[in-house]
Each structure stands twice: as C-alpha cells, then as structure tokens.
Design an enzyme around this catalytic site. Structure first.
Site, short mmCIF file in Angstrom:
data_model
loop_
_atom_site.label_atom_id
_atom_site.label_comp_id
_atom_site.label_asym_id
_atom_site.label_seq_id
_atom_site.Cartn_x
_atom_site.Cartn_y
_atom_site.Cartn_z
N LYS A 1 0.81 -1.00 0.11
CA LYS A 1 0.05 -0.02 -0.05
C LYS A 1 1.16 1.03 0.06
O LYS A 1 2.24 1.06 0.53
CB LYS A 1 -1.05 -0.11 1.35
N GLY B 1 -20.00 6.50 4.71
CA GLY B 1 -18.92 6.87 3.70
C GLY B 1 -19.65 6.81 2.31
O GLY B 1 -20.19 5.86 1.95
N ASN C 1 -16.33 5.91 -3.70
CA ASN C 1 -16.46 5.21 -4.69
C ASN C 1 -17.39 3.94 -4.05
O ASN C 1 -18.16 3.46 -4.64
CB ASN C 1 -15.20 4.73 -5.44
N GLY D 1 -18.53 3.02 -1.11
CA GLY D 1 -20.03 3.40 -0.31
C GLY D 1 -21.16 3.47 -1.50
O GLY D 1 -22.09 2.86 -1.27
N1 GLU Z 1 -7.31 0.07 -2.70
C1 GLU Z 1 -8.08 -1.08 -3.04
C2 GLU Z 1 -7.91 -1.96 -1.74
O1 GLU Z 1 -7.65 -1.68 -0.68
C3 GLU Z 1 -7.89 -1.88 -4.07
C4 GLU Z 1 -6.38 -2.54 -4.19
C5 GLU Z 1 -6.09 -2.97 -5.44
O2 GLU Z 1 -6.74 -3.13 -6.37
O3 GLU Z 1 -4.94 -3.17 -5.82
O4 GLU Z 1 -8.45 -3.16 -1.64
#
Ligand code: GLU
Length: 423
Positions: free
Chosen positions: A111, A229, A232, A234
């Site tokens: 992340k 929330g 996108n 929610g």
């Molecule tokens: N940000 C989204 C999550 O937390 C998607 C992550 C992704 O598609 O790599 O699951």
C-alpha cells in the site's frame, strides 16, 4: 488514537494462536514466519517536492509499504489523504496480503500513500504530485514486482498519469520489458482498464451480502442498511444493494449523514452530493456517530480506519457489520461486538472484489485480450461466493467470529507459501 499497524499485529497474533497447533511439526518455522509477517518486507518513504501553481515549492511526505510477496507480486492501492502515515500504510499493506489470499488471487500485499488533502490542490498540482510519486518509485514497481491501484481519493485519471510517467521514466533507460499498462490497475477503460473495475469493490460486497442474507434466512426487502462513507465504495455498494431490493436507509460523507425512512435512491443522493457538496440535507440530517448507532440490520463502514472503537462499539444496534472500508473496527471493538453477538464480515473478505477485478485487469493487460463486462462480473461472483462459503464453514467449525474465520484461511495460505519457499 489507535495505531492501525498495532491493530494489524494484534489480529495476526490472535490467528497465529489458532493456527499454531496445525503446524506442530514445524512450530519453529511457523513462529519465524509469523514474526516476519508482523512487519512489511520493506517500507519506502520520501519527501516529494513539487512546484505549486503560484511558483512556490512544496514538499509532501510519501510512502510505499511492501508487506509480503510469497504468493505473487506485491499489490495494493495508493491513498491521497491528510491522515496518511507510516503506521497506516504498514497496516493497509498487511491487510492487502490477507485480502489477496482470501479470494486466492496470486498476489501479495502492499500500500502507498501521500500525506495531502487533494481537495486543496489544483488539477495541475495533483498531476505533478502523482507523477513525482511514480518517478520516485519507478524501479520498485512493475507487473511482476508491485502493482499499485486506486485507494482513498485516487482515481482512474491519477492512474493514467502514473502509468504515463512510469512508461516515460523507465522508457528513457530502456528498462521496459512487459506491457507498462500492467504496472497499474484501476485505469480508465480507454487506457487498458477493465470493464467493471470501478464498481467492483461495491458490487463484490453485494455478492457477499446476498450470501449472508441467505445464510441468515432473511429476505433482501426486509433488510435495512446504513452506509458510512459515500466515496466510490460506499456509492457502488449502496447502488447495487438497492438494485437487489435492499433498503439503504442512511448514508454519510465526511460532513455528516442523511436518513430516509423506507430507503433512498443512491443515484439521486450522488447527484445531490455533486450539486450541494454533501449528502447531509438529502433527507433527515444525521451526524456520523448517529449513523453508526442507527437501529438497522446491517451497518456498512465504507470509509477510513478506527471508526468503530471501544467507546462506541457497545452502542451499535445493527445485527451485522460488513466492513467495506479497510480497518474500520479496532480489536477492542471486535471483542465487544462478538460479546453482543453482532456478526462481522471483515474488510479483507467484504471489500476484496476491488483487488480481484484489479487482478482481472492485470491479466487482460498481460494478454492484450479484453473481456466483456459480463465476463468480468461472471468471474468475480463465484470467487466472492467461494470466499464467503469458506469463511462461513470455518466460522461454524471453529466457533470463531467472522474476522478470525476469514483470517484462518488467508493467513494459512500465506504461511504455507512462505514455508514452501523456506522463508
Ligand atoms: N485499494 C483497494 C483495496 O484496498 C484496491 C487495491 C487494488 O486493486 O490493488 O482493496
């Protein structure tokens, strides 16, 4: 304030206690990999300097945590938010590792984030910041290394700038071997995106909701839902839930919530939010706290971490919680909810539809062959349903809560991959 990485470690240690007897022949190796999983493989951080529109220079703190890649390349979004921190990206990267293992897609977890309120930047500044982030990370990401995607406040447009910057940066050094589009997911359709990706997290959650409704022997029309929330995730969750006959009676954004007895139309609420800047006065105004404590069947936190904590968990009247955001419930709150018999479907299962369609996007980019919307959704649904069935069976068998039932399978998959590698 709760430290989300400490929460992630507490969850890992709790599941390790349950799993340890299965590894009695290799308990030393097991303890070693669990210890390793408590920290990401690496955490990259820097200050990104960009020129603002008025000619001044400004610095922004940026991170990328790569948690584990035993099951495949690191995978996870990039978040633009003023509350991003090192402990937050570490926690979120850990949860991505479990999330990818839950539906069985061949990725590890990562992340990234930048400490910024994107609403305070012009579009040109946002583009410069997005490009600066990728110039910094270019050699540390790639289709077989680490595949970023959108997260809170990041969009298809941002992914488009990022993929372009990535291609330019590595192209100059002749370092591109794979289709550079496969380095990012959540891209616009015009630039290698996948059908269904935008709605995938919300829709995946509704596939899980339908299974849950059946397991509890309820009828969708009688189930009332409050969604905290309205980004996108929610919005798409609410929209697909209403399309399936559920009653979404309340939604909220950072300014507050709104309540409509009998159910609201999420498309109309979104139009209202676009015009007025918030959902609040669409129906009867509510505070975010009031929304969490509504008398509904299902509460859906779909925003940030730590919104359900030890001070408000006992006040929750919903009979079930589906975590569509990442990390909304602290471990102390988990205990209180379990005592009060509130059923919890954890984030790493409930919101795994997003990364699952990211996986489909990556596959399509690598093949150069694109699927229809129907094909994408047709592949998503069985994976979500299987993940729910596995969780439910483990929950019944081991008499544990939804989070532990999900973690048992997910963590085991990661541990087994690490042991096979001799990690
Ligand atoms: N940000 C989204 C999550 O937390 C998607 C992550 C992704 O598609 O790599 O699951």
């Amino acid at each position: 304030m709760n430290n989300p990485h400490q929460n992630a470690i507490a969850q890992l240690n709790q599941v390790a206690l349950l799993l340890r007897p299965n590894y009695s022949a290799r308990s030393k190796d097991f303890d070693r990999v669990i210890k390793r999983l408590a920290e990401p493989d690496r955490v990259l951080k820097t200050q990104l300097k960009i020129t603002m529109d008025d000619g001044s220079a400004k610095k922004f703190m940026a991170f990328r945590a790569q948690h584990n890649n035993a099951r495949g390349p690191y995978k996870g979004g990039i978040r633009f938010h003023q509350s991003v921190s090192e402990v937050e990206v570490k926690a979120l990267s850990t949860w991505m590792t479990w999330k990818c293992a839950v539906t069985g897609i061949p990725y590890g977890g990562s992340k990234g984030g930048i400490v910024v309120n994107p609403r305070e930047l012009s579009v040109a500044e946002l583009e410069r910041l997005s490009r600066a982030y990728v110039r910094w990370l270019a050699t540390k990401i790639g289709p077989w290394i680490d595949v970023p995607a959108p997260d809170v406040n990041t969009t298809g447009q941002i992914m488009a700038w990022m993929v372009d910057e990535y291609q330019q940066t590595l192209g100059k050094q002749d370092l591109i071997q794979e289709n550079p589009l496969a380095t990012f997911t959540g891209k616009p359709l015009e630039l290698g995106g996948s059908q269904g990706r935008e709605e995938a997290t919300g829709l995946g959650g509704v596939f899980v909701l339908k299974k849950l409704t059946k397991a509890l022997k309820l009828k969708p029309e009688t189930v009332t839902i409050a969604v905290q929330g309205f980004g996108n995730v929610g919005f798409w969750f609410a929209k697909h839930a209403v399309d399936q006959g559920y009653q979404v009676v309340a939604v909220s954004d950072s300014k507050g919530g709104t309540y409509v007895k009998g159910g609201l139309d999420p498309v109309k609420v979104l139009a209202h939010k676009k015009k007025q800047g918030s959902v609040v006065d669409f129906g009867k105004p509510l505070t975010n706290e009031e929304l969490l404590e509504l008398e509904v069947d299902l509460l859906v936190p779909a925003a940030l971490e730590n919104v359900i904590h030890k001070d408000n968990a006992a006040k929750i009247k919903a009979r079930a919680i589906m975590e569509m955001g990442n990390g909304p419930t602290t471990p102390e709150a988990d205990e209180i909810l379990a005592k009060n018999k509130v059923l919890l479907i954890p984030d790493v299962l409930a919101n795994s539809g997003g990364v699952t369609v990211s996986y489909f996007e990556w596959v399509q980019n690598l093949q150069g062959y694109y699927w229809t919307h129907k094909e994408v959704i047709g592949k998503l649904q069985p994976l979500m349903e299987k993940a729910f069935d596995e969780m439910w069976a483990t929950k019944e068998k081991h008499q544990v809560d939804g989070r532990m039932a999900t973690y048992i399978t997910a963590v085991q998959r990661v541990v087994d991959a690490m042991l096979l590698r001799g990690n």
